[in-house]
Design an enzyme around this catalytic site. Structure first.
Site, mmCIF file in Angstrom:
data_model
loop_
_atom_site.group_PDB
_atom_site.id
_atom_site.type_symbol
_atom_site.label_atom_id
_atom_site.label_comp_id
_atom_site.label_asym_id
_atom_site.label_seq_id
_atom_site.Cartn_x
_atom_site.Cartn_y
_atom_site.Cartn_z
ATOM 1 C CG HIS A 102 13.013 28.268 -35.482
ATOM 2 N ND1 HIS A 102 11.872 28.516 -34.712
ATOM 3 C CD2 HIS A 102 13.813 29.356 -35.308
ATOM 4 C CE1 HIS A 102 11.997 29.706 -34.122
ATOM 5 N NE2 HIS A 102 13.172 30.222 -34.461
ATOM 6 C CB CYS A 125 8.898 24.607 -34.571
ATOM 7 S SG CYS A 125 10.560 25.263 -34.805
ATOM 8 C CG HIS A 173 19.554 27.028 -36.846
ATOM 9 N ND1 HIS A 173 18.494 26.422 -37.486
ATOM 10 C CD2 HIS A 173 20.641 26.261 -37.120
ATOM 11 C CE1 HIS A 173 18.923 25.346 -38.118
ATOM 12 N NE2 HIS A 173 20.232 25.225 -37.918
ATOM 13 C CG HIS A 177 8.602 29.017 -37.249
ATOM 14 N ND1 HIS A 177 9.352 27.958 -36.810
ATOM 15 C CD2 HIS A 177 8.297 28.750 -38.542
ATOM 16 C CE1 HIS A 177 9.479 27.069 -37.782
ATOM 17 N NE2 HIS A 177 8.841 27.535 -38.850
ATOM 18 C CB THR A 234 18.835 18.658 -39.365
ATOM 19 O OG1 THR A 234 19.473 19.377 -38.309
ATOM 20 C CG2 THR A 234 19.885 17.961 -40.223
#
Ligand code: 5GP
Ligand code: ZN
Length: 114
Positions: A98, A4, A100, A46, A95
């Site tokens: 993880h 990741c 954000h 994660h 895209t």
């Protein structure tokens, strides 16, 4: 997750311009900024998206928003205003899977549906 991108930034294995770190959260400048200030605030742990964060650890959502508020203030935009965005899933344009939080600030922010 070893593969990741944002886990690798959190771990320091890929360089990024960090603007905030604490026990739960890391924040760094977006590589392709869409506003004069464009910072990504991510949990160290994660999760694929913010929905997963909310389900597993609701307080962590608060930590992401609190960090964004502090960064907006540090960048001089708490009074003038800023925008927070969680793109969640492919239809929203996510895209990097993880979770954000985008912090956008500066002049000329426009709201679009796309
Ligand atoms: P999304 O479209 O998933 O909501 O946002 C992902 C964001 O990550 C994009 O704004 C993109 O510019 C940013 N990004 C992608 N790869 C990198 C990278 O390697 N470093 C940094 N700092 N930002 C990245
Ligand atoms: Zn990750």
């Amino acid at each position: 997750m070893a593969e990741c991108l944002f886990c690798m930034i959190v771990a320091g294995k890929i360089p990024a311009t960090l603007v905030h770190t604490d026990d739960e959260v890391v924040a760094f400048r977006d590589i392709n900024p869409q506003a004069p200030v464009h910072v990504l605030v991510v949990p160290r742990a994660h999760y694929a998206n913010v929905g997963e964060v909310a389900a597993a650890d609701p307080a962590l959502v608060g930590a992401l928003v609190s960090a964004a508020k502090s960064i907006a203030a540090a960048e001089g935009h708490e009074g003038s205003g800023y925008r927070l965005i969680f793109n969640t899933g492919a239809d929203a344009g996510q895209t990097v899977f993880h979770a954000h939080l985008h912090l956008l600030a500066g002049t000329g922010l426009r709201m679009t549906m796309a």
